[in-house]
Write a protein that holds these residues in place. Structure first.
Motif, mmCIF file in Angstrom:
data_model
loop_
_atom_site.group_PDB
_atom_site.id
_atom_site.type_symbol
_atom_site.label_atom_id
_atom_site.label_comp_id
_atom_site.label_asym_id
_atom_site.label_seq_id
_atom_site.Cartn_x
_atom_site.Cartn_y
_atom_site.Cartn_z
ATOM 1 N N ASP A 1 0.832 -1.204 0.000
ATOM 2 C CA ASP A 1 0.000 0.000 0.000
ATOM 3 C C ASP A 1 0.868 1.257 0.000
ATOM 4 O O ASP A 1 0.549 2.250 -0.655
ATOM 5 C CB ASP A 1 -0.938 -0.007 1.207
ATOM 6 C CG ASP A 1 -2.065 1.008 1.053
ATOM 7 O OD1 ASP A 1 -2.831 0.904 0.071
ATOM 8 O OD2 ASP A 1 -2.151 1.924 1.901
ATOM 9 N N LEU A 2 1.991 1.211 0.707
ATOM 10 C CA LEU A 2 2.914 2.346 0.697
ATOM 11 C C LEU A 2 3.490 2.565 -0.703
ATOM 12 O O LEU A 2 3.617 3.701 -1.177
ATOM 13 C CB LEU A 2 4.055 2.113 1.685
ATOM 14 C CG LEU A 2 3.676 2.037 3.172
ATOM 15 C CD1 LEU A 2 4.910 1.699 4.006
ATOM 16 C CD2 LEU A 2 3.071 3.356 3.635
ATOM 17 N N LEU A 3 3.828 1.471 -1.367
ATOM 18 C CA LEU A 3 4.356 1.569 -2.731
ATOM 19 C C LEU A 3 3.305 2.138 -3.676
ATOM 20 O O LEU A 3 3.584 3.043 -4.477
ATOM 21 C CB LEU A 3 4.817 0.200 -3.212
ATOM 22 C CG LEU A 3 5.262 0.111 -4.680
ATOM 23 C CD1 LEU A 3 6.497 0.980 -4.934
ATOM 24 C CD2 LEU A 3 5.534 -1.337 -5.077
ATOM 25 N N LEU A 4 2.077 1.630 -3.574
ATOM 26 C CA LEU A 4 1.005 2.095 -4.454
ATOM 27 C C LEU A 4 0.670 3.565 -4.198
ATOM 28 O O LEU A 4 0.327 4.299 -5.142
ATOM 29 C CB LEU A 4 -0.226 1.218 -4.271
ATOM 30 C CG LEU A 4 -0.101 -0.189 -4.881
ATOM 31 C CD1 LEU A 4 -1.206 -1.101 -4.354
ATOM 32 C CD2 LEU A 4 -0.151 -0.117 -6.399
ATOM 33 N N ALA A 5 0.781 3.994 -2.968
ATOM 34 C CA ALA A 5 0.536 5.404 -2.668
ATOM 35 C C ALA A 5 1.576 6.286 -3.370
ATOM 36 O O ALA A 5 1.244 7.350 -3.906
ATOM 37 C CB ALA A 5 0.584 5.629 -1.160
ATOM 38 N N HIS A 6 2.830 5.845 -3.380
ATOM 39 C CA HIS A 6 3.861 6.627 -4.067
ATOM 40 C C HIS A 6 3.654 6.575 -5.584
ATOM 41 O O HIS A 6 3.828 7.588 -6.278
ATOM 42 C CB HIS A 6 5.253 6.124 -3.711
ATOM 43 C CG HIS A 6 6.345 6.997 -4.252
ATOM 44 N ND1 HIS A 6 6.423 8.346 -3.991
ATOM 45 C CD2 HIS A 6 7.400 6.715 -5.076
ATOM 46 C CE1 HIS A 6 7.480 8.866 -4.614
ATOM 47 N NE2 HIS A 6 8.081 7.899 -5.277
ATOM 48 N N LEU A 7 3.273 5.419 -6.106
ATOM 49 C CA LEU A 7 2.986 5.322 -7.538
ATOM 50 C C LEU A 7 1.832 6.235 -7.927
ATOM 51 O O LEU A 7 1.811 6.805 -9.030
ATOM 52 C CB LEU A 7 2.665 3.873 -7.914
ATOM 53 C CG LEU A 7 3.810 2.867 -7.764
ATOM 54 C CD1 LEU A 7 3.301 1.460 -8.027
ATOM 55 C CD2 LEU A 7 4.971 3.212 -8.687
ATOM 56 N N THR A 8 0.881 6.404 -7.022
ATOM 57 C CA THR A 8 -0.235 7.328 -7.260
ATOM 58 C C THR A 8 0.263 8.773 -7.271
ATOM 59 O O THR A 8 -0.146 9.583 -8.120
ATOM 60 C CB THR A 8 -1.320 7.134 -6.196
ATOM 61 O OG1 THR A 8 -1.833 5.789 -6.290
ATOM 62 C CG2 THR A 8 -2.460 8.117 -6.388
ATOM 63 N N ALA A 9 1.168 9.104 -6.377
ATOM 64 C CA ALA A 9 1.757 10.445 -6.368
ATOM 65 C C ALA A 9 2.512 10.728 -7.664
ATOM 66 O O ALA A 9 2.569 11.874 -8.125
ATOM 67 C CB ALA A 9 2.684 10.602 -5.177
ATOM 68 N N LEU A 10 3.052 9.677 -8.274
ATOM 69 C CA LEU A 10 3.793 9.827 -9.529
ATOM 70 C C LEU A 10 2.881 9.851 -10.749
ATOM 71 O O LEU A 10 3.330 10.166 -11.849
ATOM 72 C CB LEU A 10 4.791 8.669 -9.689
ATOM 73 C CG LEU A 10 5.888 8.545 -8.622
ATOM 74 C CD1 LEU A 10 6.680 7.271 -8.835
ATOM 75 C CD2 LEU A 10 6.803 9.762 -8.641
#
Length: 321
Positions: free
Chosen positions: A57-66
């Motif tokens: 979920d932390l990774l996906l949150a950063h991918l969303t920010a990108l």
């Protein structure tokens, strides 16, 4: 903002590893592909990709920010931008970033760039215990992926190579390290009186002889290393070969070619990219060499530079013995 602080922020962004590694992990886990089929939460897809749900979920949150993924009521889904990272996108990015692909695996050796800078040696060997080419030889899936990557990269460039010079001058052209033979086949099709001889590792040239026959081309195939004795020919062609090796090995390749033929044609980029130089260093212990560097190297083997022809980001250097 204070100019000093602006420059500090810029340097921080330039040196950060978080985003490059996040993209590589996303591709390796197949997230752009999985989330293009429908939105899902981290809890739902964590078992599929063998990941910890909280960390995912932390990774996906950063991918969303990108902008690679976006949040919906049903979970995360791949954006149009993120779809460029899918395996079927056809742009080469997936193979470049996947950590079990030749390029993605090799780029991880940049963590040991310090070793390369201190020694001039490949960082790849520090990380994996053996050099890039030996590693490919021991992992057939990496060898096959590397050959596909080279074919994709060369496809649009081959016609420019064919047009770069009059290949019909040569009775027999030996393509040393010529991959699956597509470049040589295109040259022979444009030069009906020229015979060809392809030299590369056995797994790489598998199928080349059949391709030549189907195209009605007169060409032989030798499965072997260019550090082995080379077949005879009127001219030798080296495309993107020398920059993969340190000076000792590059000299050995040139020496073998010069001992066999009166003409050696070298296609290389001539040190225009500082980034690419570091890639060659970390991956192979090699580097791009400038025109005068290659001219001096060739002179040691009795080769004189006759001409330089630009070929779309590279140069075709023709040497005569």
């Amino acid at each position: 903002m204070d100019p000093v602080n602006t420059d500090v922020q810029r340097l921080r962004e330039m040196s950060g590893l978080v985003t490059p590694m996040a993209l590589r992990v996303a591709v390796t886990l197949g997230l752009p592909d999985r989330l293009a089929d429908g939105a899902a939460t981290a809890d739902e897809i964590a078992p599929e990709v063998k990941a910890d749900p909280v960390a995912l979920d932390l990774l996906l949150a950063h991918l969303t920010a990108l902008g690679v993924t976006e949040r919906t009521d049903a979970g995360y889904r791949t954006t149009t931008f993120g779809a460029l990272l899918r395996a079927d996108a056809g742009n080469g990015l997936h193979g470049f970033l996947h950590q079990d692909s030749p390029a993605g695996r090799a780029d991880l050796s940049f963590a040991d760039l310090l070793h390369s800078v201190r020694t001039g040696e490949s960082a790849y060997e520090v990380r994996y215990g053996q050099g890039f080419w030996a590693d490919l030889a021991g992992h057939p899936h990496l060898r096959a992926a590397f050959d596909r990557q080279m074919n994709h990269r060369m496809a649009a460039w081959i016609p420019r190579l064919v047009a770069a010079t009059d290949w019909s001058r040569f009775g027999t052209l030996v393509d040393v390290g010529g991959g699956n033979g597509r470049a040589l086949a295109a040259i022979l099709q444009a030069s009906p009186g020229t015979r060809g001889h392809l030299v590369d590792l056995p797994d790489t040239v598998a199928g080349a002889a059949e391709m030549f026959r189907e195209l009605g081309l007169e060409a032989e195939v030798t499965g072997g290393s260019f550090f082995d004795p080379l077949p005879a020919g009127d001219a030798y062609l080296l495309v993107d070969v020398l920059h993969n090796w340190d000076d000792e090995k590059a000299h050995e390749i040139l020496a073998r070619c010069a001992a066999q033929a009166a003409k050696v044609l070298v296609v290389e980029s001539l040190g225009e990219s500082t980034e690419f130089d570091l890639v060659m260093l970390a991956h192979f212990g090699g580097r791009d060499r400038g025109l005068h560097d290659l001219e001096r190297m060739a002179a040691r083997h009795g080769l004189t530079l006759e001409s330089v022809t630009p070929v779309s980001g590279r140069s075709l250097l023709e040497f005569t013995r």
